[in-house]
Motif scaffolding. Structure first.
Motif, short mmCIF file in Angstrom:
data_model
loop_
_atom_site.label_atom_id
_atom_site.label_comp_id
_atom_site.label_asym_id
_atom_site.label_seq_id
_atom_site.Cartn_x
_atom_site.Cartn_y
_atom_site.Cartn_z
N UNK A 73 0.79 -1.23 0.00
CA UNK A 73 0.00 0.00 0.00
C UNK A 73 0.83 1.29 0.00
N UNK A 74 2.14 1.17 0.19
CA UNK A 74 2.91 2.42 0.21
C UNK A 74 4.31 2.24 -0.34
N UNK A 75 4.77 3.30 -1.00
CA UNK A 75 6.12 3.31 -1.55
C UNK A 75 6.88 4.52 -1.01
N UNK A 76 8.17 4.36 -0.87
CA UNK A 76 9.03 5.43 -0.36
C UNK A 76 10.03 5.76 -1.46
N UNK A 77 9.95 6.99 -1.95
CA UNK A 77 10.72 7.31 -3.16
C UNK A 77 12.05 8.01 -2.89
N UNK A 78 13.07 7.51 -3.61
CA UNK A 78 14.40 8.12 -3.59
C UNK A 78 14.86 8.31 -5.04
N UNK A 79 15.61 9.37 -5.28
CA UNK A 79 16.10 9.56 -6.65
C UNK A 79 17.62 9.63 -6.70
N UNK A 80 18.15 9.19 -7.84
CA UNK A 80 19.58 9.34 -8.10
C UNK A 80 19.72 10.53 -9.05
N UNK A 81 20.40 11.53 -8.55
CA UNK A 81 20.46 12.80 -9.28
C UNK A 81 21.79 12.90 -10.03
N UNK A 99 13.34 15.32 -10.92
CA UNK A 99 13.05 13.89 -11.10
C UNK A 99 12.03 13.37 -10.07
N UNK A 100 12.21 13.72 -8.81
CA UNK A 100 11.28 13.18 -7.80
C UNK A 100 9.89 13.77 -8.01
N UNK A 101 9.85 15.06 -8.35
CA UNK A 101 8.55 15.71 -8.57
C UNK A 101 7.80 15.02 -9.72
N UNK A 102 8.53 14.74 -10.81
CA UNK A 102 7.88 14.06 -11.95
C UNK A 102 7.47 12.63 -11.57
N UNK A 103 8.32 12.00 -10.78
CA UNK A 103 8.01 10.61 -10.37
C UNK A 103 6.75 10.58 -9.52
#
Ligand code: PBG
Length: 323
Positions: A73-81, A99-103
């Motif tokens: 039910x939940x995901x925790x998002x991280x981005x590689x910049x 990137x995170x905003x678009x994701x």
């Protein structure tokens, strides 16, 4: 009469053991960490985390659909910049088209019910690999929380359900709560990494995101591994500042903190089984040293027994399929 108490009565077979079982695991308990990269149709191996991947946005949408189908039910998002976007101001962190905003926007569009939790910290964006703004070799607190609060707001605007500050600056929960309220994001939650230790178990994650500190370590902001009082105090303080969920990190080695907190607070507790814990188990299993699945299960159930409701785990997908 001896023995006075026959404890084994309640363990005599599986049925009776189930009847008195105090804790269990359900897909509802998990938070799935996800690593996101730029590009199209990209699924990259993470060397330090066997069988875990970084995905481009188009593929992450498919992955999130699969997770939802198996009950997560939940995901925790991280981005590689990209290196070229890193600076000492967090510019990219607050870029509304970052990137995170678009994701966040794409995932919200494709699986609207999935609870999106977004990581808020500067390290993936920092040319110094630190969670805050650096000046004269020091990490500035107040300047950092100002940027973090704008970062949080930009995630909320994109549709994040819960903001997860993992930076360990002081006062950031209140600063984020204030900016969210002011902008009418009354329903955006905050999951505070309220007790995050300066642990060596984050190394595989830093490799995954290329976010290792360029100088020094994180001991001036993350908690001292020798202490527990500070963890308890900071967590209680974060709840006062407006955290809806509090998180203890890393997992197994810090269950004493979870257990102490459980007896003192009524706020939902999350625990993060971190990258190092994942990689250790993966490595041992690849060597055939232990019964991998039952060890994972045993570790995860210990989080519940200690008092955590939520578990962020890289094993979530594998285990949820089996539950
Ligand atoms: C960054 C952040 C880290 C982790 C989550 N958010 C690394 C760090 O603080 O250096 C670690 C997660 C893991 O090891 O799985 N603020």
């Amino acid at each position: 009469m001896f023995p006075i108490k026959r404890n084994r009565r309640l363990r005599k077979n599986n049925t009776i053991r189930k009847l008195v079982q105090e804790n269990n695991l359900s897909p509802n308990d998990f938070i799935v960490p996800l690593f996101i990269i730029e590009g199209k149709n990209k699924k990259e191996k993470i060397e330090s985390m066997p069988d875990y991947y970084r995905y481009s946005i188009d593929l992450i949408k498919k992955e999130v659909k699969k997770l939802w189908e198996i009950g997560l039910k939940s995901v925790l998002l991280f981005v590689k910049v990209d290196e070229s976007l890193k600076d000492n101001k967090g510019s990219e962190a607050i870029n509304h088209d970052g990137l995170i905003q678009r994701a966040i926007k794409s995932i919200k569009n494709s699986v609207p019910e999935m609870i999106i939790i977004s990581d808020v910290a500067l390290d993936p964006y920092s040319s110094y690999g630190h969670d805050g703004i650096v000046k004269d070799g020091k990490i500035l607190n107040d300047k950092t929380i100002e940027i973090l609060s704008h970062m949080a707001l930009s995630h909320a605007k994109c549709g994040a359900d819960i903001i997860a500050p993992s930076d360990m600056m002081d006062g950031r929960i209140l600063a984020i709560r204030k900016i969210l309220e002011k902008n009418k994001f009354h329903d955006t939650g905050i999951m505070s990494y309220s007790a995050k230790y300066a642990s060596s178990l984050y190394a595989p994650f830093r490799n995954a995101l290329d976010s290792s500190p360029g100088f020094g370590d994180k001991k001036t902001y993350q908690l001292d591994i020798h202490n527990s009082n500070q963890a308890i105090n900071q967590t209680i303080n974060d709840i006062r500042e407006g955290a809806d969920i509090v998180m203890i990190k890393p997992g197994i080695a810090y269950l004493d903190i979870v257990s102490q907190l459980k007896s003192r607070i009524n706020t939902p507790i999350a625990c993060y089984q971190v990258s190092g814990e994942y990689s250790m188990l993966k490595a041992a299993s690849k060597l055939g040293y232990l019964d991998y699945e039952s060890v994972i299960y045993e570790q995860l159930i210990s989080f519940k027994r200690a008092g955590a409701k939520l578990i962020a785990s890289y094993f979530a997908k594998e285990i949820a399929k089996k539950l």
